[in-house]
Write a protein that holds these residues in place. Structure first.
Motif, PDB file in Angstrom:
ATOM      1  N   ALA A 319       1.132  -0.996  -0.154  1.00  0.00           N
ATOM      2  CA  ALA A 319       0.121   0.180   0.017  1.00  0.00           C
ATOM      3  C   ALA A 319       0.733   1.446   0.317  1.00  0.00           C
ATOM      4  O   ALA A 319       0.849   2.442  -0.821  1.00  0.00           O
ATOM      5  CB  ALA A 319      -1.244   0.229   1.705  1.00  0.00           C
ATOM      6  N   PHE A 320       2.180   0.952   1.259  1.00  0.00           N
ATOM      7  CA  PHE A 320       2.805   2.276   0.678  1.00  0.00           C
ATOM      8  C   PHE A 320       3.816   2.377  -0.041  1.00  0.00           C
ATOM      9  O   PHE A 320       3.868   4.093  -0.458  1.00  0.00           O
ATOM     10  CB  PHE A 320       3.112   2.745   2.366  1.00  0.00           C
ATOM     11  N   GLY A 321       4.137   1.185  -0.285  1.00  0.00           N
ATOM     12  CA  GLY A 321       5.143   1.444  -0.818  1.00  0.00           C
ATOM     13  C   GLY A 321       4.834   1.699  -3.167  1.00  0.00           C
ATOM     14  O   GLY A 321       4.903   2.651  -3.421  1.00  0.00           O
ATOM     15  N   ALA A 322       3.493   1.385  -2.999  1.00  0.00           N
ATOM     16  CA  ALA A 322       2.743   2.034  -4.229  1.00  0.00           C
ATOM     17  C   ALA A 322       1.821   3.567  -4.311  1.00  0.00           C
ATOM     18  O   ALA A 322       2.827   4.243  -4.948  1.00  0.00           O
ATOM     19  CB  ALA A 322       1.923   1.217  -4.362  1.00  0.00           C
ATOM     20  N   SER A 323       2.362   3.920  -3.336  1.00  0.00           N
ATOM     21  CA  SER A 323       1.584   5.291  -2.817  1.00  0.00           C
ATOM     22  C   SER A 323       3.413   6.117  -3.245  1.00  0.00           C
ATOM     23  O   SER A 323       3.283   6.957  -3.335  1.00  0.00           O
ATOM     24  CB  SER A 323       1.616   5.280  -1.362  1.00  0.00           C
ATOM     25  N   LEU A 324       4.375   5.599  -2.942  1.00  0.00           N
ATOM     26  CA  LEU A 324       6.056   6.169  -3.174  1.00  0.00           C
ATOM     27  C   LEU A 324       5.906   6.454  -4.115  1.00  0.00           C
ATOM     28  O   LEU A 324       6.604   7.022  -4.765  1.00  0.00           O
ATOM     29  CB  LEU A 324       6.564   5.985  -1.884  1.00  0.00           C
ATOM     30  N   ILE A 325       5.566   5.080  -4.912  1.00  0.00           N
ATOM     31  CA  ILE A 325       5.875   5.287  -6.909  1.00  0.00           C
ATOM     32  C   ILE A 325       5.313   6.068  -7.179  1.00  0.00           C
ATOM     33  O   ILE A 325       5.420   7.030  -8.547  1.00  0.00           O
ATOM     34  CB  ILE A 325       5.716   3.711  -7.118  1.00  0.00           C
ATOM     35  N   GLY A 326       3.888   7.056  -6.615  1.00  0.00           N
ATOM     36  CA  GLY A 326       3.137   7.692  -6.648  1.00  0.00           C
ATOM     37  C   GLY A 326       4.040   9.365  -7.476  1.00  0.00           C
ATOM     38  O   GLY A 326       4.101  10.664  -8.187  1.00  0.00           O
ATOM     39  N   ILE A 327       5.390   9.611  -6.552  1.00  0.00           N
ATOM     40  CA  ILE A 327       6.159  10.259  -6.620  1.00  0.00           C
ATOM     41  C   ILE A 327       6.616  10.185  -8.179  1.00  0.00           C
ATOM     42  O   ILE A 327       7.442  11.594  -8.631  1.00  0.00           O
ATOM     43  CB  ILE A 327       8.044  10.521  -6.029  1.00  0.00           C
ATOM     44  N   ALA A 328       6.733   9.771  -9.047  1.00  0.00           N
ATOM     45  CA  ALA A 328       7.138   9.274 -10.258  1.00  0.00           C
ATOM     46  C   ALA A 328       6.155   9.614 -10.975  1.00  0.00           C
ATOM     47  O   ALA A 328       6.661  10.285 -12.038  1.00  0.00           O
ATOM     48  CB  ALA A 328       6.942   7.587 -11.144  1.00  0.00           C
ATOM     49  N   ILE A 329       5.224  10.472 -10.755  1.00  0.00           N
ATOM     50  CA  ILE A 329       4.039  11.226 -11.888  1.00  0.00           C
ATOM     51  C   ILE A 329       4.807  12.603 -12.706  1.00  0.00           C
ATOM     52  O   ILE A 329       4.946  13.238 -13.081  1.00  0.00           O
ATOM     53  CB  ILE A 329       2.161  11.831 -11.221  1.00  0.00           C
ATOM     54  N   ASP A 330       6.215  12.931 -11.179  1.00  0.00           N
ATOM     55  CA  ASP A 330       6.821  13.834 -11.365  1.00  0.00           C
ATOM     56  C   ASP A 330       7.500  13.015 -12.839  1.00  0.00           C
ATOM     57  O   ASP A 330       7.151  15.063 -13.272  1.00  0.00           O
ATOM     58  CB  ASP A 330       7.483  14.201 -10.059  1.00  0.00           C
ATOM     59  N   TYR A 331       8.016  12.773 -13.471  1.00  0.00           N
ATOM     60  CA  TYR A 331       9.191  12.952 -14.144  1.00  0.00           C
ATOM     61  C   TYR A 331       8.124  12.992 -15.139  1.00  0.00           C
ATOM     62  O   TYR A 331       8.449  13.145 -16.521  1.00  0.00           O
ATOM     63  CB  TYR A 331       9.316  11.399 -14.209  1.00  0.00           C
ATOM     64  N   VAL A 332       7.283  11.942 -15.431  1.00  0.00           N
ATOM     65  CA  VAL A 332       6.066  11.800 -16.344  1.00  0.00           C
ATOM     66  C   VAL A 332       5.744  13.616 -17.196  1.00  0.00           C
ATOM     67  O   VAL A 332       5.550  13.941 -17.761  1.00  0.00           O
ATOM     68  CB  VAL A 332       4.603  10.616 -16.182  1.00  0.00           C
ATOM     69  N   LEU A 333       5.299  14.271 -15.705  1.00  0.00           N
ATOM     70  CA  LEU A 333       4.323  16.148 -15.884  1.00  0.00           C
ATOM     71  C   LEU A 333       5.463  16.551 -16.255  1.00  0.00           C
ATOM     72  O   LEU A 333       5.398  17.370 -17.525  1.00  0.00           O
ATOM     73  CB  LEU A 333       4.332  15.707 -14.168  1.00  0.00           C
ATOM     74  N   GLN A 336       5.988  15.800 -20.561  1.00  0.00           N
ATOM     75  CA  GLN A 336       5.072  16.143 -21.147  1.00  0.00           C
ATOM     76  C   GLN A 336       5.159  16.982 -21.559  1.00  0.00           C
ATOM     77  O   GLN A 336       4.598  17.561 -22.316  1.00  0.00           O
ATOM     78  CB  GLN A 336       3.932  15.049 -20.498  1.00  0.00           C
ATOM     79  N   CYS A 337       4.538  18.514 -20.059  1.00  0.00           N
ATOM     80  CA  CYS A 337       4.628  19.679 -20.120  1.00  0.00           C
ATOM     81  C   CYS A 337       5.958  20.140 -21.524  1.00  0.00           C
ATOM     82  O   CYS A 337       5.664  21.060 -21.695  1.00  0.00           O
ATOM     83  CB  CYS A 337       5.032  20.283 -18.939  1.00  0.00           C
ATOM     84  N   ASP A 338       6.709  20.012 -20.627  1.00  0.00           N
ATOM     85  CA  ASP A 338       8.193  20.472 -21.690  1.00  0.00           C
ATOM     86  C   ASP A 338       7.863  19.718 -23.363  1.00  0.00           C
ATOM     87  O   ASP A 338       8.047  20.650 -24.302  1.00  0.00           O
ATOM     88  CB  ASP A 338       9.282  19.614 -21.637  1.00  0.00           C
ATOM     89  N   ARG A 339       7.661  18.818 -23.358  1.00  0.00           N
ATOM     90  CA  ARG A 339       7.364  18.238 -24.508  1.00  0.00           C
ATOM     91  C   ARG A 339       5.458  19.263 -25.252  1.00  0.00           C
ATOM     92  O   ARG A 339       5.995  19.687 -26.636  1.00  0.00           O
ATOM     93  CB  ARG A 339       6.715  17.437 -25.018  1.00  0.00           C
ATOM     94  N   ALA A 340       5.111  19.314 -24.132  1.00  0.00           N
ATOM     95  CA  ALA A 340       3.872  19.439 -25.092  1.00  0.00           C
ATOM     96  C   ALA A 340       4.369  20.892 -25.359  1.00  0.00           C
ATOM     97  O   ALA A 340       3.071  21.591 -26.191  1.00  0.00           O
ATOM     98  CB  ALA A 340       2.787  20.061 -23.971  1.00  0.00           C
ATOM     99  N   ILE A 341       5.039  21.772 -24.275  1.00  0.00           N
ATOM    100  CA  ILE A 341       5.191  23.426 -25.025  1.00  0.00           C
ATOM    101  C   ILE A 341       6.278  23.961 -26.297  1.00  0.00           C
ATOM    102  O   ILE A 341       5.732  24.859 -27.129  1.00  0.00           O
ATOM    103  CB  ILE A 341       5.818  24.207 -23.660  1.00  0.00           C
ATOM    104  N   GLU A 342       7.397  22.246 -26.073  1.00  0.00           N
ATOM    105  CA  GLU A 342       8.666  23.000 -27.088  1.00  0.00           C
ATOM    106  C   GLU A 342       7.822  22.551 -28.741  1.00  0.00           C
ATOM    107  O   GLU A 342       8.835  22.572 -29.209  1.00  0.00           O
ATOM    108  CB  GLU A 342       9.858  22.136 -26.566  1.00  0.00           C
ATOM    109  N   GLY A 343       7.428  21.723 -27.774  1.00  0.00           N
ATOM    110  CA  GLY A 343       6.413  20.559 -29.234  1.00  0.00           C
ATOM    111  C   GLY A 343       8.028  19.938 -30.064  1.00  0.00           C
ATOM    112  O   GLY A 343       8.624  18.868 -29.683  1.00  0.00           O
ATOM    113  N   ARG A 344       8.396  20.241 -31.563  1.00  0.00           N
ATOM    114  CA  ARG A 344       9.591  19.542 -31.912  1.00  0.00           C
ATOM    115  C   ARG A 344      10.963  20.276 -31.702  1.00  0.00           C
ATOM    116  O   ARG A 344      11.738  18.970 -31.792  1.00  0.00           O
ATOM    117  CB  ARG A 344       9.612  20.166 -33.763  1.00  0.00           C
TER     118      ARG A 344
END
Lengths: 798, 188
Positions: A319-333, A336-344
């Motif tokens: 339960a708690f380990g899976a919550s801590l993996i939630g930090i990884a959402i940072d890497y994705v965001l 993706q934010c950078d890609r969405a804004i920078e495009g090519r």
């Protein structure tokens, strides 16, 4: 992590071919999936028992064993008390519907009819031992005048219409006297039902007793729901009947129901929130999918490796380990934010140092935790660290290859949001230091801690009340307080138990309102048994002749009775535990210990307060001898102590991890390091101060929440400094704190204490991280990565 | 007794001859009603216990009071004086001491037998009624194996009241209780 080394790394990756690495990672994950499938072929080897999380208590494996023995009945069985005006009919109805569950294979058995508990008559199997078992009163009677006062009572017994006299085997009724002294079950038979008769107590009644035996684990969900449905149906059909429940299965079922309920309310709300936000920002359902892929890959990687290393997994780890993996959402965001804004114009190289540093600093914290002597923390840390590494690899190797439809809206939003959140002034390092010192002082003065067992108890109050009522009606001990007695062999142990019983009797005589259960009450030492036999020989002299003559029996009966006496054999503890009555006391016997001795428990019931505890503690200490120890154990306070130890250990290692992180950050950022540190550490201090001021005590669960706050805060701090002038970074930080707030902060509304505290911490902590970031943003970007093009573009916005 | 029986037979001569079934229509419910007509009885008893491995038997006698639904008081006179009171909840002897474990169950059975509480007895015994209202006999055999290990058969005999109880165990012991000089108690 020097920039040159990253560049080298980067080049190395290029030579190995970025694509090939991606395929390699896919193969690794496929291998994990196969391995995991193989390990799970017989189900998840999961621990649910809290003590499994705690260090193998080297001094007290015996206490663990005693706890297990004493708790077994509560785990494998359940007990129902049914009170109703038409008791017989309703009990039969309930008994039959529960019998249906037995027939369907959901339960191992259900006892409710009077004959269900009719053990073989003790007179049959206690036969040869009875001459060596005497109650203190009988011992005294024989010692005083040879036992002539025992003749009249014996005659009455011989001629009672309800007695079952046996003038040859036991003319004096030795066995009946002995048996009446043993602890008797309050459950008897009436109206053909197992009955607990409390009708002589004011405001009370006759209760039917139904005892169920589980076939497997009390956590088995199909069985829980079948049992629940049966009982609910019964209560609907008999609304006037009062049904009391006791047993772990009911608590487990209540926990499962509550989890399900919260999943469909809190869980659904936070999921919906995350979906709405991501959908609003990226305008693409694909981003949502891409958000999940790294988390799933990380979880798969973590689950496989953790199971492979530890062999078992605690559900709390999961339960708690899976919550801590939630930090990884940072890497994705961030990506993706950078890609969405920078495009090519997107380049992974530019983000890689920040992403790597974020991963390394979080993993350092978990590696520090993995070094603790607490198996629970080690498992959790390993799970979180593997999960983050897996998610990170997926983000870096796969995500840039997925196509992303960059919506111009995202870029507009990022810029607008960036403008909106420009602070009027910036925090100076000295002000930050002063603030930190003030907060630390408040925490030091006001922060309290709470390690009570209630934190782990998710059972609703009504069920706990039910349970307490049953225990009280049945006069039953919960097996949570006992003396642990050790000696070198069984005879010495019985003697020690006897001494302890004597001391307890005396304390009870002096007003201590407790009761106890001890093996010494059932099996006297060999020496005492021999002395008893000598007494019975005396009784079988003149008093026997007198009895036989007055009963009108022939003298031959006396001769036969004396012949029986000579066949007497001693009662050993092992033999006693095999008898139907003795089997009820098996939980008190712990058998051989690791150091070659033997051990047993004496279970205490009755009044419970500090004075009683102190008295019992002192009693145990005063009776301990070099060869035989008597230790008073209070399970509730002991688990509290263990939880406290767990909490202090986590706190210590988290502090150490913070120091290590600071050093790593100072090495890279030098004078700017404080800007990176303020969001995570500042948020931690704010959470602790909020707890200190509002009086929320610190416990293991809000500390675990702090780990999450630290991880997300650190990532935010790093990106905030590395990409100080980039609106995409601020958007990513906002999104990551917001989604984490929804995922974890919402847990503050959970009724389960553990989740509530975890959620509360995340709620305050993540909000603080987000609020702190703008104030420490450097006025200029970190020099390494800002190309002139970016710089000029960003300065337009700034 | 014989005279009364003769008289009743004479009075009912014609119906009895014409409808022979009616004699058999005397069932356990009728018997229970008949017994319930005298709620409280006092009288004398003679108890004889024969034990299989003994040549001699244990004989005792005394008086008893039976209050239906409430209690039985067993006043032993010889060979020893003792007052035993049985209620559905407990057995208490003269000194107020509780009976040995399991005693309540024996006491309950004893009370149910004396009351002719067939509904309660039927859950554990197969009942067989023979005879008529003036000389009936109920034979009880245990249904469950656990109880059959302790009791082989119980026979109750009587007329307006229960006059004789005979209990045999599988190992050959026998308890016979004769109740006589029975008279209804005042105020009942």
């Amino acid at each position: 992590m020097k920039p040159e080394r990253i560049m080298k790394c980067d080049r190395f990756i290029k030579t190995l071919s970025y694509r090939r690495l991606g395929w390699l990672w896919l193969v690794a994950l496929a291998f994990c999936a196969v391995w995991l499938g193989w390990m799970l072929r017989q189900g998840l080897p999961a621990d649910t028992d809290l003590t499994a999380l705690l260090p193998a208590d080297r001094q007290a494996p015996l206490i663990e064993k005693a706890d297990r023995e004493l708790g077994r009945g509560f785990e494998n069985r359940f007990l129902l008390l049914l009170g109703d005006d038409d008791r017989v009919a309703t009990t039969q109805a309930l008994g039959r519907s529960l019998q249906q569950l037995v027939d369907d294979g959901q339960l191992a058995g259900i006892d409710w009819r009077e004959l269900d508990l009719a053990d073989a008559d003790p007179h049959e199997w206690m036969g040869p031992w009875r001459y060596r078992l005497l109650t203190p009163q009988w011992q005294q009677a024989i010692d005083t005048d040879g036992g002539s006062t025992l003749v009249d009572p014996a005659l009455r017994q011989l001629f009672s219409p309800t007695a079952r006299p046996n003038p040859v085997a036991d003319p004096f009724g030795l066995l009946d006297a002995w048996l009446s002294r043993l602890p008797q079950s309050p459950v008897g038979a009436a109206d053909g039902l197992l009955t607990l008769d409390r009708s002589h107590q004011p405001g009370n009644q006759k209760w039917s007793v139904l005892i169920g035996e589980l076939d497997g684990s009390p956590y088995d969900l199909p069985m829980q729901s079948a049992l629940h449905t049966t009982l609910e149906q019964f209560q609907q059909q008999h609304p006037d009947a009062e049904l009391l429940r006791s047993g772990l299965v009911f608590h487990a079922a209540a926990g499962a129901r509550q989890a399900k309920h919260e999943m469909s309310t809190i869980g659904a709300a936070s999921l919906l929130g995350v979906l709405l936000i991501i959908g609003f920002v990226f305008r693409s359902p694909r981003v949502l999918l891409q958000l999940m892929v790294p988390l799933l890959a990380g979880s798969l990687f973590a689950l496989t490796l953790t199971l492979g290393i530890f062999g078992r997994l605690h559900l709390l780890t999961l339960a708690f380990g899976a919550s801590l993996i939630g930090i990884a959402i940072d890497y994705v965001l961030h990506l993706q934010c950078d890609r969405a804004i920078e495009g090519r114009g997107f380049r992974l190289r530019r983000l890689l140092p920040s992403l790597t540093l974020g991963l390394i600093s979080s993993v350092i914290a978990y590696v520090a935790q993995a070094l603790t002597p607490m198996p629970g923390l080690r498992q959790m840390a390993a799970f979180a660290a593997f999960g983050l590494i897996g998610a990170w690899l997926t983000v870096v190797l796969w995500l840039p290859r997925f196509t992303l439809h960059a919506s111009p809206f995202t870029a507009r939003l990022a810029t607008g949001w960036w403008r909106l959140c420009q602070p009027r002034w910036r925090l100076s390092p000295w002000l930050a230091l002063v603030g930190a010192v003030v907060l630390v002082i408040v925490c030091a003065l006001r922060l309290t801690s709470d390690d009570s067992l209630e934190l782990l108890n998710p059972s609703p109050a009504a069920l706990m009340k039910n349970e307490a009522r049953v225990q009280q009606l049945l006069d039953r001990d919960t097996g949570s307080r006992y003396f642990l007695v050790q000696a070198e062999d069984t005879q010495a142990l019985l003697a020690r138990l006897d001494t302890l019983d004597g001391a307890l009797d005396q304390a009870i005589g002096e007003g201590l309102k407790i009761d106890y259960q001890s093996l010494a009450g059932s099996v006297p030492t060999a020496v005492e048994q021999q002395a008893n036999l000598a007494r019975v020989r005396k009784l079988y002299g003149t008093p026997l002749d007198e009895l036989i003559q007055r009963a009108g029996l022939s003298a031959e009966v006396a001769a036969k009775a004396r012949a029986r006496l000579e066949q007497s054999t001693p009662l050993t503890l092992a033999e006693w535990l095999e008898t139907p009555l003795g089997s009820l006391q098996q939980r008190l016997w712990l058998g051989e210990t690791a150091n070659g001795g033997v051990a047993a428990t004496v279970v205490i019931s009755g009044a419970r307060d500090a004075r009683v505890d102190k008295a019992l503690q002192a009693l145990g200490e005063s009776l301990t001898t070099p060869k035989a120890s008597i230790e008073y154990v209070d399970r509730v306070s002991r688990i509290g102590e263990l939880l406290g130890e767990l909490r202090r250990h986590t706190a210590m290692w988290v502090a150490l991890a913070m120091v290590l992180m600071t050093l790593a950050l100072v090495a890279r950022y030098r004078r700017r390091a404080w800007r990176v540190i303020v969001p995570p550490f500042g948020a931690t201090l704010i959470v602790l101060t909020a707890f200190a001021v509002t009086g929320v005590p610190l416990n293991i669960f809000n500390q675990l929440g702090l780990l999450l706050v630290l991880g997300i805060g650190l990532d935010a701090g790093i990106f905030n400094v590395e990409h100080a002038r980039r609106p995409s970074a601020w958007l990513a930080i906002t999104l990551s704190t917001l989604t984490s707030l929804l995922a974890f902060g919402m847990l503050a509304f959970s009724a389960t204490p553990a989740l509530h505290y975890l959620g509360l911490t995340c709620l305050i902590g993540l909000a603080s991280v987000w609020a702190l970031v703008p104030w420490v943003r450097p006025a200029d970007a970190y020099p390494t990565h800002s190309s002139p093009r970016q710089f000029s573009r960003e300065s337009e916005h700034g | 007794m014989l005279l009364r029986q003769l008289l009743i037979s004479l009075l009912l001569w014609v119906p009895l001859a014409s409808i022979p079934v009616s004699a058999q229509a005397f069932d356990l419910d009728d018997l229970q009603r008949q017994l319930a007509a005298t709620p409280s009885v006092a009288g004398r008893f003679e108890q004889q216990r024969e034990l299989a491995d003994l040549d001699s038997s244990l004989k005792s006698q005394g008086t008893f009071i039976f209050e239906r639904g409430k209690r039985v008081v067993w006043q032993l006179e010889t060979p020893v004086e003792e007052r035993i009171e049985l209620t559905p909840q407990a057995i208490t002897d003269g000194s107020g001491e509780a009976a040995p474990p399991g005693g309540e169950q024996v006491a309950q059975l004893f009370l149910q037998l004396l009351e002719g509480n067939w509904q309660a007895l039927e859950s554990r015994f197969t009942l067989e009624l023979s005879g008529d209202r003036d000389a009936w006999q109920v034979a009880l055999t245990p249904k469950e194996a656990a109880l059959r290990e302790r009791i082989a058969e119980i026979t109750l005999r009587g007329d307006r009241t229960i006059d004789n109880l005979d209990m045999r165990t599988p190992d050959g012991d026998r308890l016979e209780v004769r109740l006589f000089d029975q008279h209804p108690l005042n105020g009942s």
